[in-house]
Design an enzyme around this catalytic site. Structure first.
Site, PDB file in Angstrom:
ATOM      1  N   PRO A   1       5.860   9.104  -5.548  1.00 18.82           N
ATOM      2  CA  PRO A   1       5.454  10.268  -4.770  1.00 18.82           C
ATOM      3  C   PRO A   1       4.475   9.967  -3.632  1.00 18.82           C
ATOM      4  O   PRO A   1       3.583   9.134  -3.769  1.00 18.82           O
ATOM      5  CB  PRO A   1       4.782  11.195  -5.795  1.00 18.82           C
ATOM      6  CG  PRO A   1       4.690  10.434  -7.043  1.00 18.82           C
ATOM      7  CD  PRO A   1       5.603   9.269  -6.982  1.00 18.82           C
ATOM      8  N   ASN A   2       4.706  10.675  -2.540  1.00 22.20           N
ATOM      9  CA  ASN A   2       3.861  10.654  -1.334  1.00 22.20           C
ATOM     10  C   ASN A   2       4.012   9.395  -0.484  1.00 22.20           C
ATOM     11  O   ASN A   2       3.440   9.325   0.602  1.00 22.20           O
ATOM     12  CB  ASN A   2       2.372  10.881  -1.684  1.00 22.20           C
ATOM     13  CG  ASN A   2       2.154  12.217  -2.353  1.00 22.20           C
ATOM     14  OD1 ASN A   2       2.572  13.233  -1.824  1.00 22.20           O
ATOM     15  ND2 ASN A   2       1.546  12.224  -3.530  1.00 22.20           N
TER      16      ASN A   2
ATOM     17  N   ARG B   1      -0.283   9.205   6.221  1.00 24.16           N
ATOM     18  CA  ARG B   1      -1.085   9.513   5.044  1.00 24.16           C
ATOM     19  C   ARG B   1      -2.260   8.546   4.937  1.00 24.16           C
ATOM     20  O   ARG B   1      -2.071   7.344   4.739  1.00 24.16           O
ATOM     21  CB  ARG B   1      -0.204   9.361   3.798  1.00 24.16           C
ATOM     22  CG  ARG B   1      -0.951   9.521   2.501  1.00 24.16           C
ATOM     23  CD  ARG B   1      -0.102   9.073   1.314  1.00 24.16           C
ATOM     24  NE  ARG B   1      -0.828   9.278   0.072  1.00 24.16           N
ATOM     25  CZ  ARG B   1      -0.558   8.661  -1.056  1.00 24.16           C
ATOM     26  NH1 ARG B   1       0.441   7.799  -1.129  1.00 24.16           N
ATOM     27  NH2 ARG B   1      -1.282   8.907  -2.126  1.00 24.16           N
TER      28      ARG B   1
ATOM     29  N   TYR C   1      -3.932   3.314   3.434  1.00 20.20           N
ATOM     30  CA  TYR C   1      -2.556   2.839   3.245  1.00 20.20           C
ATOM     31  C   TYR C   1      -1.946   2.162   4.468  1.00 20.20           C
ATOM     32  O   TYR C   1      -0.814   1.685   4.403  1.00 20.20           O
ATOM     33  CB  TYR C   1      -1.668   4.003   2.780  1.00 20.20           C
ATOM     34  CG  TYR C   1      -2.102   4.570   1.447  1.00 20.20           C
ATOM     35  CD1 TYR C   1      -2.041   3.787   0.290  1.00 20.20           C
ATOM     36  CD2 TYR C   1      -2.593   5.867   1.328  1.00 20.20           C
ATOM     37  CE1 TYR C   1      -2.450   4.279  -0.927  1.00 20.20           C
ATOM     38  CE2 TYR C   1      -3.004   6.379   0.105  1.00 20.20           C
ATOM     39  CZ  TYR C   1      -2.935   5.578  -1.018  1.00 20.20           C
ATOM     40  OH  TYR C   1      -3.338   6.062  -2.233  1.00 20.20           O
TER      41      TYR C   1
ATOM     42  N   ASN D   1       6.478   0.681  -6.804  1.00 21.08           N
ATOM     43  CA  ASN D   1       5.193   1.303  -6.538  1.00 21.08           C
ATOM     44  C   ASN D   1       5.350   2.744  -7.018  1.00 21.08           C
ATOM     45  O   ASN D   1       5.883   3.592  -6.288  1.00 21.08           O
ATOM     46  CB  ASN D   1       4.839   1.261  -5.048  1.00 21.08           C
ATOM     47  CG  ASN D   1       3.454   1.848  -4.788  1.00 21.08           C
ATOM     48  OD1 ASN D   1       2.850   2.427  -5.695  1.00 21.08           O
ATOM     49  ND2 ASN D   1       2.965   1.707  -3.573  1.00 21.08           N
TER      50      ASN D   1
ATOM     51  N   GLU E   1       4.972  -4.565 -10.611  1.00 16.54           N
ATOM     52  CA  GLU E   1       4.242  -3.357 -10.192  1.00 16.54           C
ATOM     53  C   GLU E   1       3.468  -3.680  -8.923  1.00 16.54           C
ATOM     54  O   GLU E   1       2.748  -4.680  -8.879  1.00 16.54           O
ATOM     55  CB  GLU E   1       3.267  -2.951 -11.314  1.00 16.54           C
ATOM     56  CG  GLU E   1       2.332  -1.818 -10.923  1.00 16.54           C
ATOM     57  CD  GLU E   1       1.292  -1.503 -12.011  1.00 16.54           C
ATOM     58  OE1 GLU E   1       1.461  -1.927 -13.177  1.00 16.54           O
ATOM     59  OE2 GLU E   1       0.281  -0.850 -11.663  1.00 16.54           O
TER      60      GLU E   1
ATOM     61  N   HIS F   1       0.993  -2.115  -5.536  1.00 18.42           N
ATOM     62  CA  HIS F   1       0.215  -1.065  -4.871  1.00 18.42           C
ATOM     63  C   HIS F   1      -0.223  -1.587  -3.508  1.00 18.42           C
ATOM     64  O   HIS F   1      -0.601  -2.760  -3.388  1.00 18.42           O
ATOM     65  CB  HIS F   1      -1.013  -0.686  -5.702  1.00 18.42           C
ATOM     66  CG  HIS F   1      -0.643  -0.200  -7.061  1.00 18.42           C
ATOM     67  ND1 HIS F   1      -0.131   1.055  -7.287  1.00 18.42           N
ATOM     68  CD2 HIS F   1      -0.655  -0.834  -8.261  1.00 18.42           C
ATOM     69  CE1 HIS F   1       0.142   1.192  -8.574  1.00 18.42           C
ATOM     70  NE2 HIS F   1      -0.160   0.056  -9.192  1.00 18.42           N
TER      71      HIS F   1
ATOM     72  N   ARG G   1     -11.015   1.422  -6.301  1.00 17.98           N
ATOM     73  CA  ARG G   1     -10.987   2.860  -6.012  1.00 17.98           C
ATOM     74  C   ARG G   1     -11.467   3.661  -7.233  1.00 17.98           C
ATOM     75  O   ARG G   1     -12.144   3.134  -8.089  1.00 17.98           O
ATOM     76  CB  ARG G   1      -9.571   3.247  -5.560  1.00 17.98           C
ATOM     77  CG  ARG G   1      -9.150   2.466  -4.296  1.00 17.98           C
ATOM     78  CD  ARG G   1      -7.784   2.881  -3.804  1.00 17.98           C
ATOM     79  NE  ARG G   1      -7.771   4.270  -3.383  1.00 17.98           N
ATOM     80  CZ  ARG G   1      -6.658   4.980  -3.160  1.00 17.98           C
ATOM     81  NH1 ARG G   1      -5.472   4.400  -3.315  1.00 17.98           N
ATOM     82  NH2 ARG G   1      -6.731   6.233  -2.780  1.00 17.98           N
TER      83      ARG G   1
HETATM   84  C1  DQA Z   1      -0.836   3.563  -4.689  1.00 21.72           C
HETATM   85  C2  DQA Z   1      -2.150   3.763  -5.443  1.00 21.72           C
HETATM   86  C3  DQA Z   1      -2.075   5.020  -6.302  1.00 21.72           C
HETATM   87  O1  DQA Z   1      -3.286   5.185  -7.010  1.00 21.72           O
HETATM   88  C4  DQA Z   1      -1.849   6.233  -5.426  1.00 21.72           C
HETATM   89  O2  DQA Z   1      -1.722   7.397  -6.218  1.00 21.72           O
HETATM   90  C5  DQA Z   1      -0.704   6.070  -4.498  1.00 21.72           C
HETATM   91  C6  DQA Z   1      -0.440   4.777  -3.884  1.00 21.72           C
HETATM   92  C7  DQA Z   1      -0.918   2.375  -3.697  1.00 21.72           C
HETATM   93  O3  DQA Z   1       0.135   1.924  -3.254  1.00 21.72           O
HETATM   94  O4  DQA Z   1      -2.010   1.924  -3.347  1.00 21.72           O
HETATM   95  O5  DQA Z   1      -0.031   7.054  -4.156  1.00 21.72           O
HETATM   96  O6  DQA Z   1       0.171   3.257  -5.631  1.00 21.72           O
END
Ligand code: DQA
Length: 142
Positions: free
Chosen positions: A11-12, A19, A24, A75, A99, A101, A108
């Site tokens: 998501p997002n 964003r 990011y 991710n 995994e 990020h 964070r």
């Molecule tokens: C994320 C880190 C997550 O905590 C966050 O909710 C994201 C992006 C990252 O790529 O840094 O949406 O996965």
């Protein structure tokens, strides 16, 4: 046979580029996917990309990858920290996965420090922006 690698974005991540660019970066999801597809073909693999804002759609996709993918780079975004469903789907799919990020989740908020995926992943890469995905792809194909 040509390895098939699947990149899954949660998501997002469709909002990348606009964003929170200070967290990011400025690359869009399309930029990242294009780079991964190009790197995959350099390394002799087919890279397929999928994004969803919906946990169930990601679970459906992971289930479909059972027996149909050689590796997953995921991710799971916010779902990383809350989704037993994604974890169970990855266990059921039996496809090796990394995994990733973009941000360093350990630098964070504390709620980002827990992952339902890390202990069943081949490895975890966090904090290198789009390079996190690239390193994961290289690791899967290495
Ligand atoms: C994320 C880190 C997550 O905590 C966050 O909710 C994201 C992006 C990252 O790529 O840094 O949406 O996965």
């Amino acid at each position: 046979m040509t390895p098939m690698i699947d990149i899954l974005h949660g998501p997002n991540l469709n909002m990348l580029g606009t964003r929170q660019p200070e967290v990011y970066g400025h690359d869009t999801l399309e930029d990242i996917n294009e780079q991964l597809i190009a790197l995959g073909s350099e390394l002799g693999a087919v890279v397929r990309c999928f994004q969803s804002n919906h946990e169930g759609h990601l679970i459906d996709k992971i289930q479909q990858l059972r027996g149909a993918s050689d590796g997953i780079v995921i991710n799971a975004a916010a779902l990383t920290h809350i989704s037993i469903g994604i974890r169970d789907a990855l266990l059921a799919a039996e496809v090796p996965f990394v995994e990733v990020h973009l941000s360093n989740v350990y630098a964070r908020e504390p709620f980002r420090h827990h992952s339902y995926l890390s202990d069943i992943a081949m490895g975890v890469i966090s904090g290198f922006g789009p390079t996190s995905y690239e390193l994961a792809l290289r690791a899967l194909l290495g």
